[in-house]
Design a protein around this motif. Structure first.
Motif, PDB file in Angstrom:
ATOM      1  N   ASP A 204       0.829  -1.207   0.000  1.00 39.28           N
ATOM      2  CA  ASP A 204       0.000   0.000   0.000  1.00 39.28           C
ATOM      3  C   ASP A 204       0.867   1.263   0.000  1.00 39.28           C
ATOM      4  N   PHE A 205       1.972   1.216   0.737  1.00 41.91           N
ATOM      5  CA  PHE A 205       2.852   2.376   0.862  1.00 41.91           C
ATOM      6  C   PHE A 205       3.514   2.708  -0.473  1.00 41.91           C
ATOM      7  N   TYR A 206       3.941   1.670  -1.201  1.00 42.73           N
ATOM      8  CA  TYR A 206       4.674   1.865  -2.455  1.00 42.73           C
ATOM      9  C   TYR A 206       3.810   1.591  -3.691  1.00 42.73           C
ATOM     10  N   LYS A 207       2.504   1.560  -3.536  1.00 44.68           N
ATOM     11  CA  LYS A 207       1.632   1.067  -4.608  1.00 44.68           C
ATOM     12  C   LYS A 207       1.860   1.785  -5.937  1.00 44.68           C
ATOM     13  N   GLN A 208       1.971   3.105  -5.909  1.00 43.05           N
ATOM     14  CA  GLN A 208       2.144   3.852  -7.151  1.00 43.05           C
ATOM     15  C   GLN A 208       3.457   3.479  -7.834  1.00 43.05           C
ATOM     16  N   LYS A 209       4.552   3.393  -7.051  1.00 40.49           N
ATOM     17  CA  LYS A 209       5.856   3.042  -7.632  1.00 40.49           C
ATOM     18  C   LYS A 209       5.832   1.615  -8.173  1.00 40.49           C
ATOM     19  N   ILE A 210       5.198   0.711  -7.427  1.00 46.38           N
ATOM     20  CA  ILE A 210       5.126  -0.682  -7.867  1.00 46.38           C
ATOM     21  C   ILE A 210       4.377  -0.789  -9.184  1.00 46.38           C
ATOM     22  N   GLU A 211       3.254  -0.070  -9.286  1.00 43.61           N
ATOM     23  CA  GLU A 211       2.458  -0.127 -10.520  1.00 43.61           C
ATOM     24  C   GLU A 211       3.234   0.445 -11.704  1.00 43.61           C
ATOM     25  N   GLU A 212       4.041   1.498 -11.447  1.00 43.05           N
ATOM     26  CA  GLU A 212       4.875   2.056 -12.517  1.00 43.05           C
ATOM     27  C   GLU A 212       5.890   1.024 -13.003  1.00 43.05           C
ATOM     28  N   LYS A 213       6.492   0.301 -12.069  1.00 45.67           N
ATOM     29  CA  LYS A 213       7.504  -0.697 -12.437  1.00 45.67           C
ATOM     30  C   LYS A 213       6.865  -1.892 -13.138  1.00 45.67           C
ATOM     31  N   ILE A 214       5.632  -2.194 -12.779  1.00 45.74           N
ATOM     32  CA  ILE A 214       4.925  -3.278 -13.475  1.00 45.74           C
ATOM     33  C   ILE A 214       4.673  -2.868 -14.931  1.00 45.74           C
ATOM     34  N   LYS A 215       4.267  -1.623 -15.146  1.00 42.12           N
ATOM     35  CA  LYS A 215       4.039  -1.130 -16.513  1.00 42.12           C
ATOM     36  C   LYS A 215       5.326  -1.153 -17.334  1.00 42.12           C
ATOM     37  N   ASP A 216       6.453  -0.923 -16.667  1.00 40.36           N
ATOM     38  CA  ASP A 216       7.754  -0.923 -17.351  1.00 40.36           C
ATOM     39  C   ASP A 216       8.338  -2.332 -17.510  1.00 40.36           C
ATOM     40  N   ASN A 217       7.563  -3.358 -17.098  1.00 43.03           N
ATOM     41  CA  ASN A 217       8.013  -4.755 -17.182  1.00 43.03           C
ATOM     42  C   ASN A 217       9.274  -5.010 -16.349  1.00 43.03           C
ATOM     43  N   LEU A 218       9.356  -4.341 -15.197  1.00 43.04           N
ATOM     44  CA  LEU A 218      10.481  -4.553 -14.282  1.00 43.04           C
ATOM     45  C   LEU A 218      10.057  -5.340 -13.045  1.00 43.04           C
ATOM     46  N   LEU A 219       8.794  -5.170 -12.639  1.00 39.64           N
ATOM     47  CA  LEU A 219       8.220  -5.946 -11.538  1.00 39.64           C
ATOM     48  C   LEU A 219       6.959  -6.647 -12.033  1.00 39.64           C
TER      49      LEU A 219
END
Length: 370
Positions: A330-345
């Protein structure tokens, strides 16, 4: 800083640092000193370890692993080795306990191996670095591959069934064929576990102080190492760690990566401890006979970042079904979603983990979480 998983947690593992070395390797930046001629210095160091262990009182009674590292723990003589093991014996006499010690090939003897077995040490981690003799000379090691192979065979002969070897890649003038040679020796010897790291020039190492640079072959060699070990039946479970089957994963190392509490004793040793519901990183600062434990309090943000930094090193990643990891998501949700879009996470089976592409640039990913 209280979160949902901070109350009454137990220390899970213990790291013991033995700083003495017969020879100082050019690339090493761990706390180490040349083995003193006066044996009383080592005795006084062991006295200091005993005092430090006693200060923990019963807080180490439920640990699940011990790792004796260095330095070169195997450079102690038989009497010193017996004393060191005696100090730790009270913690290790329990079932399913992982008890590891680091050895250098040139200081492996049958007598010391038998002492280790007597005191319940059941996992050996031997620093080989490479089986190429010319490369061994260039990185300042004082063994050759025949010494390493004979030491390995002796370890097996004495009866150790869990043996790990440390290797390095991205060494000077190293070629793809050198890596293949190391893979051929692994296939012949079949260690239960392998830690295979890229050489990184650390500032406090001999080479680092001389501003020497390493070749930029990381990704090429990383690919060769990973594919080669996969073909030999090894499971990659962390960025630089591989096991022959699930049962040979290092219990101790997992405690660093899965947010367990751990204690460190000896000069330079670090820990991750909890005091009154608050988290602290610890480090023993000073010199070998006069050091003290320094405490660095972790804010909530620091704590969350530590879990992400360590957890993303695991191939399986961070289990967000656990309460504390839900908070982190929840704390890092925005950053995590960005990295998922970039195919890194990616999120697979309720676990946040690096994609194959992300694994190769993990440090760059982590910078964005700071």
């Amino acid at each position: 800083m209280r979160t949902s998983s901070t109350i009454d947690r137990k220390i899970n593992s213990l790291y013991v640092h033995i700083p003495f070395c017969e020879h100082i390797c050019f690339y090493c930046d761990f706390v180490k000193v040349k083995k003193p001629q006066d044996p009383n210095v080592i005795e006084k160091y062991l006295d200091k370890l005993e005092f430090e262990l006693n200060e923990y009182e019963d807080k180490l009674d439920e640990i699940q692993s011990i790792y004796i590292g260095g330095g070169t723990p195997s450079c102690l003589n038989e009497e010193q080795t017996t004393r060191m093991c005696s100090l730790l014996h009270r913690y290790s006499n329990k079932p399913n306990f992982e008890y590891s010690i680091e050895l250098n090939p040139e200081s492996v003897t049958r007598e010391k191996l038998e002492i280790y077995k007597k005191f319940n040490i059941n996992r050996i981690s031997m620093g080989v670095q490479t089986f190429d003799n010319e490369l061994l000379k260039k990185i300042g090691r004082i063994h050759d591959n025949s010494i390493a192979i004979n030491a390995y065979k002796l370890i097996r002969e004495v009866g150790f069934e869990n043996v790990s070897i440390d290797l390095m890649y991205n060494l000077y003038d190293q070629t793809k064929q050198n890596i293949q040679t190391d893979l051929n020796y692994i296939n012949e010897l079949k260690p239960d576990h392998i830690s295979w790291y890229s050489l990184i020039m650390k500032e406090k190492s001999v080479w680092g102080r001389k501003n020497m640079k390493v070749p930029e072959n990381d990704e090429l060699f990383d690919e060769i190492v990973n594919q080669g070990l996969k073909e030999l039946g090894y499971i990659r479970y962390e960025i630089s760690n591989y096991s022959l089957g699930e049962k040979n994963k290092s219990i101790h190392n997992m405690s660093y990566w899965n947010n367990s509490l751990f204690a460190g004793v000896g000069i330079g040793a670090t820990g991750f401890e909890q005091i009154d519901g608050e988290y602290y990183l610890t480090k023993n600062e000073g010199n070998i006979l006069n050091y003290k434990k320094e405490f660095e309090h972790l804010s909530k943000e620091d704590y969350y970042f530590q879990i992400v930094m360590m957890g993303l090193r695991l191939v399986d990643g961070i289990d967000i079904s656990l309460d504390i990891n839900k908070e982190i998501y929840d704390f890092y949700k925005q950053k995590i979603e960005e990295k998922i879009k970039d195919n890194l996470l990616e999120i697979v089976d309720n676990k946040i983990r690096c994609t194959e592409r992300g694994f190769n640039i993990l440090n760059e990913i982590l910078i964005d979480f700071l």
